[in-house]
Design an enzyme around this catalytic site. Structure first.
Site, short mmCIF file in Angstrom:
data_model
loop_
_atom_site.label_atom_id
_atom_site.label_comp_id
_atom_site.label_asym_id
_atom_site.label_seq_id
_atom_site.Cartn_x
_atom_site.Cartn_y
_atom_site.Cartn_z
N GLU A 15 0.77 -1.18 0.03
CA GLU A 15 0.03 -0.01 0.02
C GLU A 15 0.95 1.34 -0.04
OE1 GLU A 15 -3.20 0.17 -0.57
OE2 GLU A 15 -3.60 -1.79 -0.32
N ASP A 24 -6.37 6.59 -6.83
CA ASP A 24 -5.57 5.28 -6.96
C ASP A 24 -5.69 4.82 -8.49
OD1 ASP A 24 -8.40 4.46 -7.41
OD2 ASP A 24 -8.87 3.41 -5.43
#
Length: 194
Positions: A15, A24
């Site tokens: 992450e 994202d």
């Protein structure tokens, strides 16, 4: 069950901690350790948001009046997000015999943290409903059963697309999650290639 340090470190490995708001791979505003701010607005995928957009998204989420968050805020968001995912995985574990070992649980928390719908897939159901999946399956496994289990694991974890394209990062993550899921068990998985 709770996620172990191994599971938390696996999530953190893929992450990354970004204190600024970014879009994202699907264009949704995200911050910290992959904390989704909203799925209501989209930006250019895989980009850092402008200061103005960052301030807007953080303020709307009640996190900050500036364009970034603190490391402490990011860690708190991660802890909260993991807790939510643990609830989902624990519910699934109860549904299927309460037999997951810690590695299986951690692998599913990492997968579900990244791809929530993966836990509800038909392929995951086929994996978790199979008694051979769990460490208490005492009978020896034939070569055909070992092959079948490797295929079940691989199908359940084959979530490698980001923005409609195969992602090298997701391929690497899925392989590590499968490795953890199968650790110490009689069967393995089929490595996913990029």
């Amino acid at each position: 069950m709770k996620t172990s340090t191994t599971g938390i470190n696996l999530i953190k490995e893929f992450e990354n901690n970004r204190l600024f708001v970014y879009a994202d791979s699907n264009g949704y505003p995200t911050v910290g350790w992959g904390h989704l701010l909203t799925d209501q607005r989209k930006y250019t995928p895989d980009t850092k948001l402008s200061d103005e957009n960052s301030k807007y998204e953080l303020k709307k989420a009640g996190l900050s009046n500036t364009s970034s968050i603190t490391k402490d805020q990011a860690d708190k968001l991660l802890k909260s997000d993991i807790s939510t995912v643990e609830g989902l995985v624990n519910d699934k574990n109860k549904e299927y015999y309460n037999k997951m070992n810690q590695n299986q649980f951690d692998a599913l928390v990492s997968l579900t943290f990244n791809i929530p719908k993966a836990l509800k897939s038909d392929d995951m159901k086929k994996l978790l409903e199979c008694s051979m999946t769990y460490s208490d399956y005492g009978a020896p496994m034939s070569n055909a059963q070992l092959k079948e289990m490797a295929e079940r694991v691989t199908k359940a974890f084959t979530w490698t697309l980001a923005g409609g394209k195969r992602s090298k990062g997701l391929v690497n993550r899925r392989n590590k999650e499968m490795d953890l899921f199968c650790k110490g068990l009689k069967y393995s998985y089929n490595k996913i290639s990029y």
